[in-house]
Design an enzyme around this catalytic site. Structure first.
Site, PDB file in Angstrom:
ATOM      1  N   GLY A  80       0.843  -1.188   0.000  1.00 25.28           N
ATOM      2  CA  GLY A  80       0.000   0.000   0.000  1.00 25.28           C
ATOM      3  C   GLY A  80       0.875   1.233   0.000  1.00 25.28           C
ATOM      4  O   GLY A  80       2.072   1.151   0.290  1.00 25.28           O
ATOM      5  N   GLN A  94       3.008   9.933   1.814  1.00 22.27           N
ATOM      6  CA  GLN A  94       4.357   9.345   1.881  1.00 22.27           C
ATOM      7  C   GLN A  94       5.264   9.817   0.760  1.00 22.27           C
ATOM      8  O   GLN A  94       6.487   9.709   0.872  1.00 22.27           O
ATOM      9  CB  GLN A  94       4.265   7.808   1.847  1.00 22.27           C
ATOM     10  CG  GLN A  94       3.617   7.228   3.095  1.00 22.27           C
ATOM     11  CD  GLN A  94       3.457   5.738   2.975  1.00 22.27           C
ATOM     12  OE1 GLN A  94       2.501   5.255   2.390  1.00 22.27           O
ATOM     13  NE2 GLN A  94       4.398   4.978   3.521  1.00 22.27           N
ATOM     14  N   CYS A 144       5.954  -0.324   7.563  1.00 27.27           N
ATOM     15  CA  CYS A 144       5.606   0.882   6.809  1.00 27.27           C
ATOM     16  C   CYS A 144       6.818   1.318   5.998  1.00 27.27           C
ATOM     17  O   CYS A 144       7.933   1.353   6.530  1.00 27.27           O
ATOM     18  CB  CYS A 144       5.186   2.002   7.764  1.00 27.27           C
ATOM     19  SG  CYS A 144       4.725   3.522   6.919  1.00 27.27           S
ATOM     20  N   LEU A 145       6.584   1.659   4.750  1.00 32.50           N
ATOM     21  CA  LEU A 145       7.696   2.098   3.894  1.00 32.50           C
ATOM     22  C   LEU A 145       8.315   3.389   4.413  1.00 32.50           C
ATOM     23  O   LEU A 145       9.457   3.697   4.075  1.00 32.50           O
ATOM     24  CB  LEU A 145       7.202   2.279   2.454  1.00 32.50           C
ATOM     25  CG  LEU A 145       6.720   0.982   1.779  1.00 32.50           C
ATOM     26  CD1 LEU A 145       6.071   1.291   0.441  1.00 32.50           C
ATOM     27  CD2 LEU A 145       7.881   0.017   1.609  1.00 32.50           C
ATOM     28  N   HIS A 168      -2.243   7.535   7.267  1.00 34.97           N
ATOM     29  CA  HIS A 168      -1.217   8.396   6.658  1.00 34.97           C
ATOM     30  C   HIS A 168      -1.831   9.712   6.187  1.00 34.97           C
ATOM     31  O   HIS A 168      -1.237  10.788   6.366  1.00 34.97           O
ATOM     32  CB  HIS A 168      -0.567   7.718   5.450  1.00 34.97           C
ATOM     33  CG  HIS A 168       0.548   6.770   5.771  1.00 34.97           C
ATOM     34  ND1 HIS A 168       1.689   7.151   6.421  1.00 34.97           N
ATOM     35  CD2 HIS A 168       0.696   5.452   5.488  1.00 34.97           C
ATOM     36  CE1 HIS A 168       2.500   6.101   6.538  1.00 34.97           C
ATOM     37  NE2 HIS A 168       1.929   5.058   5.981  1.00 34.97           N
ATOM     38  N   HIS A 202      -4.425   1.633   7.586  1.00 34.90           N
ATOM     39  CA  HIS A 202      -3.047   2.157   7.679  1.00 34.90           C
ATOM     40  C   HIS A 202      -2.852   3.324   6.700  1.00 34.90           C
ATOM     41  O   HIS A 202      -2.262   4.358   7.061  1.00 34.90           O
ATOM     42  CB  HIS A 202      -2.094   0.986   7.385  1.00 34.90           C
ATOM     43  CG  HIS A 202      -0.638   1.303   7.326  1.00 34.90           C
ATOM     44  ND1 HIS A 202       0.295   0.780   8.204  1.00 34.90           N
ATOM     45  CD2 HIS A 202       0.082   2.064   6.457  1.00 34.90           C
ATOM     46  CE1 HIS A 202       1.503   1.215   7.890  1.00 34.90           C
ATOM     47  NE2 HIS A 202       1.417   1.996   6.823  1.00 34.90           N
ATOM     48  N   GLU A 203      -3.371   3.179   5.476  1.00 32.28           N
ATOM     49  CA  GLU A 203      -3.191   4.245   4.464  1.00 32.28           C
ATOM     50  C   GLU A 203      -4.006   5.492   4.811  1.00 32.28           C
ATOM     51  O   GLU A 203      -3.534   6.619   4.640  1.00 32.28           O
ATOM     52  CB  GLU A 203      -3.563   3.740   3.069  1.00 32.28           C
ATOM     53  CG  GLU A 203      -2.808   2.515   2.581  1.00 32.28           C
ATOM     54  CD  GLU A 203      -1.325   2.555   2.811  1.00 32.28           C
ATOM     55  OE1 GLU A 203      -0.754   3.665   2.888  1.00 32.28           O
ATOM     56  OE2 GLU A 203      -0.721   1.474   2.938  1.00 32.28           O
TER      57      GLU A 203
HETATM   58  O1  GNR Z   1       4.003  -2.651   2.611  1.00 37.16           O
HETATM   59  C1  GNR Z   1       3.339  -2.496   3.637  1.00 37.16           C
HETATM   60  N1  GNR Z   1       3.008  -3.582   4.379  1.00 37.16           N
HETATM   61  C2  GNR Z   1       2.095  -3.544   5.421  1.00 37.16           C
HETATM   62  C3  GNR Z   1       2.024  -4.654   6.260  1.00 37.16           C
HETATM   63  C4  GNR Z   1       1.136  -4.684   7.308  1.00 37.16           C
HETATM   64  C5  GNR Z   1       0.302  -3.623   7.517  1.00 37.16           C
HETATM   65  C6  GNR Z   1       0.374  -2.492   6.709  1.00 37.16           C
HETATM   66  C7  GNR Z   1       1.253  -2.469   5.657  1.00 37.16           C
HETATM   67  S1  GNR Z   1       1.311  -1.090   4.616  1.00 37.16           S
HETATM   68  C8  GNR Z   1       2.982  -1.136   4.081  1.00 37.16           C
HETATM   69  C9  GNR Z   1       3.222  -0.089   3.010  1.00 37.16           C
HETATM   70  C10 GNR Z   1       3.024   1.278   3.619  1.00 37.16           C
HETATM   71  O2  GNR Z   1       3.811   1.822   4.333  1.00 37.16           O
HETATM   72  N2  GNR Z   1       1.898   1.886   3.335  1.00 37.16           N
HETATM   73  O3  GNR Z   1       1.636   3.095   3.872  1.00 37.16           O
HETATM   74 NI    NI Z   2       2.767   3.148   5.729  1.00 37.87          NI
END
Ligand code: GNR
Ligand code: NI
Length: 164
Positions: free
Chosen positions: A46, A51, A91-92, A137, A133-134
């Site tokens: 995601g 980001q 999270c990236l 952000h 999660h997104e």
């Molecule tokens: O790549 C991602 N893996 C992930 C694993 C578990 C819960 C959420 C994520 S999102 C993350 C990519 C990211 O940072 N998206 O904002």
């Molecule tokens: Ni993230």
């Protein structure tokens, strides 16, 4: 298409609250395409516009095992939640850090697609976690905010030192 730079915690720009998209046009479609390319390249499941330092409400996700189910959502909103679930998240924008977060197990999301058409989606499992999660952000929130202050402080110091 282009691979965009991803901001890393504790960059204060990650705390920006993204503005709603007023019109889904070619600019937004190009952004979404670049975000997908960036997400696949990372690789991740995601990515939120926040980001890549674009503060508009656009997210992309692909939780399919074959990485062949790209989805782009504009102005996403969770309109219903059910249950609770804990999942190991990463999270990236917080590279190398993984920890458990409790979120709603099932959600119903409302958003616009890349044609500007409204849609609703029921999600559970990794897709539900990823969408929550997104959207976090887009509100300037990171998964490390759910951890203890002690853990977050350690992570902040480690990443500030690495300055990735
Ligand atoms: O790549 C991602 N893996 C992930 C694993 C578990 C819960 C959420 C994520 S999102 C993350 C990519 C990211 O940072 N998206 O904002
Ligand atoms: Ni993230």
């Amino acid at each position: 298409m282009a691979i965009l730079d991803i901001l890393h915690y504790p960059d204060p720009r990650l705390r920006t609250r993204a503005a709603p998209v007023a019109q889904v046009d070619d600019r937004i479609r190009r952004l979404a395409a670049d975000m997908l390319e960036t997400m696949y390249h990372a690789p991740g499941v995601g990515l939120a516009a926040t980001q890549v330092n674009v503060h508009e409400r656009v997210i992309v996700v692909d939780v399919s095992p074959e990485h062949n189910d790209p989805r782009c959502y504009v102005n996403p909103v969770v309109i219903a939640k059910e249950g609770e679930e804990e999942m190991e998240e990463g999270c990236l924008s917080v590279p190398g850090v993984f920890d458990t977060v409790r979120r709603a197990e099932k959600i119903r999301m409302r958003a616009l697609d890349l044609q500007g058409q409204p849609l609703e989606l029921d999600a559970d499992g990794l897709l539900a976690v990823c969408i929550q999660h997104e959207i976090d952000h887009l509100d300037g929130k990171l998964f490390v905010d759910y951890l203890s202050g002690l853990k977050r402080d350690r992570i902040r110091k480690k990443l500030a030192k690495a300055a990735l």
